[in-house]
Motif scaffolding. Structure first.
Motif, short mmCIF file in Angstrom:
data_model
loop_
_atom_site.label_atom_id
_atom_site.label_comp_id
_atom_site.label_asym_id
_atom_site.label_seq_id
_atom_site.Cartn_x
_atom_site.Cartn_y
_atom_site.Cartn_z
N CYS A 80 60.98 52.15 44.83
CA CYS A 80 60.50 53.13 43.86
C CYS A 80 59.15 52.69 43.28
O CYS A 80 58.83 51.50 43.25
CB CYS A 80 61.51 53.29 42.73
SG CYS A 80 63.08 54.03 43.25
N THR A 81 58.37 53.66 42.82
CA THR A 81 57.06 53.39 42.22
C THR A 81 57.02 53.93 40.80
O THR A 81 57.40 55.08 40.55
CB THR A 81 55.94 54.04 43.05
OG1 THR A 81 55.97 53.52 44.38
CG2 THR A 81 54.57 53.76 42.44
N PHE A 82 56.56 53.08 39.87
CA PHE A 82 56.46 53.46 38.47
C PHE A 82 55.04 53.16 37.98
O PHE A 82 54.58 52.01 38.09
CB PHE A 82 57.46 52.68 37.61
CG PHE A 82 58.90 52.89 38.00
CD1 PHE A 82 59.68 53.83 37.35
CD2 PHE A 82 59.47 52.13 39.02
CE1 PHE A 82 61.01 54.02 37.70
CE2 PHE A 82 60.80 52.31 39.38
CZ PHE A 82 61.57 53.25 38.72
N VAL A 83 54.35 54.15 37.47
CA VAL A 83 52.98 53.97 36.98
C VAL A 83 52.93 54.34 35.50
O VAL A 83 53.30 55.45 35.11
CB VAL A 83 51.99 54.84 37.78
CG1 VAL A 83 50.56 54.66 37.24
CG2 VAL A 83 52.03 54.49 39.26
N ARG A 84 52.50 53.37 34.69
CA ARG A 84 52.37 53.56 33.23
C ARG A 84 53.66 54.10 32.59
O ARG A 84 53.63 54.91 31.67
CB ARG A 84 51.19 54.47 32.91
CG ARG A 84 49.83 53.88 33.24
CD ARG A 84 48.69 54.79 32.79
NE ARG A 84 48.82 56.12 33.35
CZ ARG A 84 48.39 56.46 34.57
NH1 ARG A 84 47.81 55.56 35.34
NH2 ARG A 84 48.54 57.68 35.03
N CYS A 85 54.79 53.65 33.09
CA CYS A 85 56.07 54.07 32.52
C CYS A 85 56.50 53.10 31.41
O CYS A 85 56.07 51.95 31.36
CB CYS A 85 57.14 54.13 33.61
SG CYS A 85 56.86 55.48 34.79
N ARG A 86 57.35 53.58 30.52
CA ARG A 86 57.77 52.79 29.37
C ARG A 86 59.27 52.49 29.44
O ARG A 86 60.09 53.42 29.55
CB ARG A 86 57.43 53.55 28.07
CG ARG A 86 55.93 53.67 27.84
CD ARG A 86 55.58 54.63 26.71
NE ARG A 86 55.99 56.01 27.01
CZ ARG A 86 55.32 56.83 27.82
NH1 ARG A 86 54.21 56.43 28.43
NH2 ARG A 86 55.75 58.06 28.04
N PHE A 87 59.58 51.20 29.37
CA PHE A 87 60.96 50.74 29.35
C PHE A 87 61.22 49.95 28.07
O PHE A 87 62.18 49.21 27.96
CB PHE A 87 61.23 49.83 30.56
CG PHE A 87 60.99 50.49 31.89
CD1 PHE A 87 62.02 51.13 32.56
CD2 PHE A 87 59.72 50.47 32.48
CE1 PHE A 87 61.80 51.74 33.80
CE2 PHE A 87 59.50 51.07 33.71
CZ PHE A 87 60.54 51.71 34.37
N ALA A 88 60.33 50.11 27.10
CA ALA A 88 60.35 49.30 25.89
C ALA A 88 61.70 49.37 25.18
O ALA A 88 62.24 50.46 24.95
CB ALA A 88 59.23 49.73 24.94
#
Length: 201
Positions: A27-35
């Motif tokens: 999978c690809t995640f760009v500028r995602c937030r998992f905070a």
């Protein structure tokens, strides 16, 4: 438990989602937030995270294989007993992260901020720390054999009992190191003495 495969996400906030025990594959995640998210024991394989925010996330027990975390923020994240196997971590920030018991299997940690972290007794053999900031980091009894520490910042690092044999130390400021009880090979010892002006034949 969930499983995501071959998905792409951009600018998505996952922080409020329950992601523990999940599996992410290719999978690809760009500028995602998992905070501050719940990501305990999550598995990632072949994934790519670019400029993602993991601040304060609970990632203890997570396992990451052949994944990339480029320019990501892990500040104050819980990575207790997490494992990174052959991962690319370039440019990521681990300031204040809980790294006790975490495992590094080689991988590229170039340009990372590991300042003031505790890496005591860690097996860091063969990992790449090109120009990484390891200043004031505790590396006591860490195994750094064969690691690439080229131009790595080690000012104030605690190295007592660390094993640096066969590590690449080009561009390291030896005058900033306390090498008491550090294991070095002959070539490194010569470099250290030359840094202090000794003439070694």
């Amino acid at each position: 438990m969930f499983e995501y495969q071959n998905r792409e996400y951009e600018d998505v906030d996952f922080g409020s989602q329950e992601m523990r025990d999940g599996e992410l594959v290719n999978c690809t995640f760009v500028r995602c937030r998992f905070a501050y998210g719940s990501m305990e024991e999550i598995l990632t394989t072949g994934c790519r995270f670019t400029e993602c925010d993991f601040r304060g996330a609970s990632m203890n027990g997570s396992i990451h294989t052949d994944s990339a975390f480029e320019n990501c923020k892990f500040t104050e994240a819980n990575l207790f007993a997490a494992k990174f196997d052959s991962c690319k971590m370039t440019g990521s920030d681990f300031a204040g992260a809980k790294l006790d018991g975490f495992t590094v299997v080689r991988g590229d940690w170039s340009y990372t901020n590991l300042r003031q972290t505790r890496l005591d007794r860690q097996d860091l053999r063969g990992a790449r720390f090109f120009e990484a900031d390891l200043s004031q980091t505790s590396l006591q009894k860490a195994d750094l054999r064969g690691a690439d520490l080229t131009r790595c910042v080690l000012a104030g690092a605690k190295l007592q009992g660390a094993d640096l044999r066969e590590a690449i130390l080009d561009g390291v400021d030896f005058k900033s190191l306390d090498v008491k009880n550090v294991r070095m090979d002959r070539e490194q010892a010569v470099l250290f003495m030359r840094a202090y002006g000794a003439k070694v034949d």
